[in-house]
Design a protein around this motif. Structure first.
Motif, PDB file in Angstrom:
ATOM      1  N   ALA A 191      11.055  49.800  16.917  1.00 31.40           N
ATOM      2  CA  ALA A 191      11.947  50.963  16.880  1.00 31.40           C
ATOM      3  C   ALA A 191      11.355  52.156  17.625  1.00 31.40           C
ATOM      4  CB  ALA A 191      12.245  51.355  15.435  1.00 31.40           C
ATOM      5  N   LEU A 192      10.029  52.249  17.646  1.00 31.21           N
ATOM      6  CA  LEU A 192       9.397  53.380  18.332  1.00 31.21           C
ATOM      7  C   LEU A 192       9.645  53.365  19.839  1.00 31.21           C
ATOM      8  CD1 LEU A 192       6.015  53.795  16.438  1.00 31.21           C
ATOM      9  CD2 LEU A 192       7.933  55.403  16.514  1.00 31.21           C
ATOM     10  N   ALA A 193      10.083  52.239  20.362  1.00 29.60           N
ATOM     11  CA  ALA A 193      10.432  52.189  21.787  1.00 29.60           C
ATOM     12  C   ALA A 193      11.582  53.156  22.082  1.00 29.60           C
ATOM     13  CB  ALA A 193      10.815  50.772  22.189  1.00 29.60           C
ATOM     14  N   GLY A 194      12.462  53.375  21.094  1.00 27.27           N
ATOM     15  CA  GLY A 194      13.587  54.289  21.273  1.00 27.27           C
ATOM     16  C   GLY A 194      13.326  55.699  20.781  1.00 27.27           C
ATOM     17  N   TYR A 195      12.156  55.930  20.205  1.00 24.09           N
ATOM     18  CA  TYR A 195      11.807  57.264  19.687  1.00 24.09           C
ATOM     19  C   TYR A 195      11.371  58.146  20.841  1.00 24.09           C
ATOM     20  CZ  TYR A 195       9.212  60.854  17.103  1.00 24.09           C
ATOM     21  OH  TYR A 195       8.734  62.045  16.609  1.00 24.09           O
ATOM     22  N   GLN A 196      12.016  59.290  20.992  1.00 23.37           N
ATOM     23  CA  GLN A 196      11.760  60.167  22.134  1.00 23.37           C
ATOM     24  C   GLN A 196      10.842  61.334  21.804  1.00 23.37           C
ATOM     25  OE1 GLN A 196      15.582  61.191  23.701  1.00 23.37           O
ATOM     26  NE2 GLN A 196      16.091  59.070  24.149  1.00 23.37           N
ATOM     27  N   GLU A 197      10.267  61.328  20.630  1.00 14.18           N
ATOM     28  CA  GLU A 197       9.289  62.330  20.205  1.00 14.18           C
ATOM     29  C   GLU A 197       9.808  63.763  20.308  1.00 14.18           C
ATOM     30  OE1 GLU A 197       5.220  61.484  21.390  1.00 14.18           O
ATOM     31  OE2 GLU A 197       5.861  59.467  21.943  1.00 14.18           O
ATOM     32  N   SER A 257      -1.336  48.655  17.090  1.00 17.20           N
ATOM     33  CA  SER A 257      -2.353  48.938  16.085  1.00 17.20           C
ATOM     34  C   SER A 257      -1.780  48.889  14.669  1.00 17.20           C
ATOM     35  CB  SER A 257      -2.966  50.320  16.322  1.00 17.20           C
ATOM     36  OG  SER A 257      -3.774  50.695  15.216  1.00 17.20           O
ATOM     37  N   LEU A 258      -2.294  47.950  13.879  1.00 18.26           N
ATOM     38  CA  LEU A 258      -1.872  47.864  12.478  1.00 18.26           C
ATOM     39  C   LEU A 258      -2.475  48.986  11.647  1.00 18.26           C
ATOM     40  CD1 LEU A 258      -1.973  44.007  11.875  1.00 18.26           C
ATOM     41  CD2 LEU A 258      -0.001  45.470  12.337  1.00 18.26           C
ATOM     42  N   ASN A 259      -3.659  49.462  12.031  1.00 22.00           N
ATOM     43  CA  ASN A 259      -4.269  50.586  11.309  1.00 22.00           C
ATOM     44  C   ASN A 259      -3.418  51.846  11.454  1.00 22.00           C
ATOM     45  OD1 ASN A 259      -6.443  49.131  10.323  1.00 22.00           O
ATOM     46  ND2 ASN A 259      -7.730  49.596  12.088  1.00 22.00           N
ATOM     47  N   ALA A 260      -2.936  52.087  12.668  1.00 19.26           N
ATOM     48  CA  ALA A 260      -2.074  53.252  12.888  1.00 19.26           C
ATOM     49  C   ALA A 260      -0.764  53.105  12.123  1.00 19.26           C
ATOM     50  CB  ALA A 260      -1.803  53.430  14.383  1.00 19.26           C
ATOM     51  N   LEU A 261      -0.222  51.895  12.101  1.00 22.65           N
ATOM     52  CA  LEU A 261       1.003  51.642  11.337  1.00 22.65           C
ATOM     53  C   LEU A 261       0.754  51.908   9.858  1.00 22.65           C
ATOM     54  CD1 LEU A 261       3.935  50.671  11.269  1.00 22.65           C
ATOM     55  CD2 LEU A 261       3.055  48.326  11.088  1.00 22.65           C
ATOM     56  N   LEU A 310      -0.898  58.417  16.700  1.00 24.92           N
ATOM     57  CA  LEU A 310      -0.525  57.285  15.860  1.00 24.92           C
ATOM     58  C   LEU A 310       0.677  56.546  16.441  1.00 24.92           C
ATOM     59  CD1 LEU A 310      -0.993  58.894  12.338  1.00 24.92           C
ATOM     60  CD2 LEU A 310      -2.380  57.059  13.338  1.00 24.92           C
ATOM     61  N   VAL A 311       1.660  57.296  16.914  1.00 21.08           N
ATOM     62  CA  VAL A 311       2.840  56.682  17.523  1.00 21.08           C
ATOM     63  C   VAL A 311       2.421  55.863  18.739  1.00 21.08           C
ATOM     64  CG1 VAL A 311       4.978  57.171  18.798  1.00 21.08           C
ATOM     65  CG2 VAL A 311       4.505  58.353  16.642  1.00 21.08           C
ATOM     66  N   ARG A 312       1.576  56.443  19.575  1.00 23.01           N
ATOM     67  CA  ARG A 312       1.089  55.727  20.756  1.00 23.01           C
ATOM     68  C   ARG A 312       0.354  54.446  20.344  1.00 23.01           C
ATOM     69  NH1 ARG A 312      -3.071  58.870  22.616  1.00 23.01           N
ATOM     70  NH2 ARG A 312      -4.432  57.462  21.480  1.00 23.01           N
ATOM     71  N   ASP A 313      -0.491  54.551  19.318  1.00 24.65           N
ATOM     72  CA  ASP A 313      -1.262  53.391  18.869  1.00 24.65           C
ATOM     73  C   ASP A 313      -0.374  52.311  18.252  1.00 24.65           C
ATOM     74  OD1 ASP A 313      -3.488  54.719  19.798  1.00 24.65           O
ATOM     75  OD2 ASP A 313      -4.241  55.269  17.804  1.00 24.65           O
ATOM     76  N   VAL A 359      12.061  49.365   7.392  1.00 26.69           N
ATOM     77  CA  VAL A 359      11.778  50.439   8.340  1.00 26.69           C
ATOM     78  C   VAL A 359      10.384  50.269   8.946  1.00 26.69           C
ATOM     79  CG1 VAL A 359      11.323  52.930   8.543  1.00 26.69           C
ATOM     80  CG2 VAL A 359      13.381  52.120   7.361  1.00 26.69           C
ATOM     81  N   PHE A 360       9.389  50.011   8.114  1.00 24.42           N
ATOM     82  CA  PHE A 360       8.023  49.963   8.636  1.00 24.42           C
ATOM     83  C   PHE A 360       7.688  48.639   9.321  1.00 24.42           C
ATOM     84  CE2 PHE A 360       7.719  53.753   6.096  1.00 24.42           C
ATOM     85  CZ  PHE A 360       6.986  54.577   6.943  1.00 24.42           C
ATOM     86  N   VAL A 361       8.313  47.542   8.910  1.00 27.72           N
ATOM     87  CA  VAL A 361       8.100  46.286   9.632  1.00 27.72           C
ATOM     88  C   VAL A 361       8.697  46.391  11.029  1.00 27.72           C
ATOM     89  CG1 VAL A 361       8.820  43.860   9.721  1.00 27.72           C
ATOM     90  CG2 VAL A 361       7.839  44.787   7.632  1.00 27.72           C
ATOM     91  N   GLY A 362       9.844  47.042  11.138  1.00 26.65           N
ATOM     92  CA  GLY A 362      10.502  47.192  12.429  1.00 26.65           C
ATOM     93  C   GLY A 362      10.041  48.391  13.235  1.00 26.65           C
ATOM     94  N   LEU A 363       9.112  49.175  12.677  1.00 26.54           N
ATOM     95  CA  LEU A 363       8.712  50.423  13.340  1.00 26.54           C
ATOM     96  C   LEU A 363       8.121  50.223  14.733  1.00 26.54           C
ATOM     97  CD1 LEU A 363       8.696  53.464  13.072  1.00 26.54           C
ATOM     98  CD2 LEU A 363       6.466  53.296  11.977  1.00 26.54           C
ATOM     99  N   PRO A 364       7.220  49.262  14.956  1.00 29.80           N
ATOM    100  CA  PRO A 364       6.680  49.128  16.324  1.00 29.80           C
ATOM    101  C   PRO A 364       7.779  48.936  17.367  1.00 29.80           C
ATOM    102  CG  PRO A 364       5.346  47.866  14.790  1.00 29.80           C
ATOM    103  CD  PRO A 364       6.561  48.351  14.019  1.00 29.80           C
TER     104      PRO A 364
END
Length: 178
Positions: A65-71, A22-26, A14-17, A58-63
């Protein structure tokens, strides 16, 4: 990677998508994690509309913000940290506008066996705590942050966080006695 069923995508997928647009994954991540994000924001801000705004932010900015998420660690824990930071920024803005910190009482999860009257009394005492003390109490005791993490979030030392927590508990206990 082992998956439970084809209809339940794994978080890393989901994070990758979402990173891929992907709006469905979001939407799936929103369904899974918005309650936790809302709860963290609501306990900090104390109003449903403000907490809902944080969830949206949070969710509007998530795509992006995930650029900085290191999993590392759980995605939900990371999202809750983002929600706490967003809520704290909102509080700072509210303080600049001199708005009241609480328009209604926060809803707290209660331990089994605690009566509604006990919860209401605790909520009222929490509402009366000075904002600096209430925030540290919520972050430490409800959200589970360490004093080092709280200090980093609030721009204070871990010792200051510990002192504020002590004062918050002292204030709550003195209210219980009266």
């Amino acid at each position: 990677m082992l998956r439970l069923s084809p209809s339940v995508p794994a978080e890393d997928e989901l994070v990758r998508d979402v990173r891929g647009g992907s709006l469905n994954a979001l939407g799936t991540l929103y369904q899974r994690h918005s309650p936790a994000v809302f709860g963290a924001a609501y306990r900090i801000l104390g109003t449903r509309p403000d907490a809902e705004d944080v969830v949206q932010d949070v969710f509007v900015g998530l795509p992006r913000a995930l650029a900085g998420y290191q999993e590392r660690g759980r995605l939900e824990a990371w999202l809750r940290r983002v929600a706490v930071r967003t809520a704290l920024m909102r509080l700072r803005g509210r303080a600049r506008r001199r708005e009241d910190a609480f328009d209604d009482l926060p809803e707290l999860a209660s331990p089994d066996g605690e009566s509604a009257l006990d919860r209401l009394a605790l909520q009222r005492r929490l509402r009366l705590l000075p904002e600096k003390l209430r925030i540290v109490l919520v972050l430490k005791e409800i959200e589970g942050y360490s004093h080092d993490e709280i200090g980093a979030l609030l721009g204070v030392s871990a010792g200051t966080s510990a002192v504020r927590l002590f004062r918050a508990w002292k204030h709550l206990r003195s209210g219980a006695a009266s």
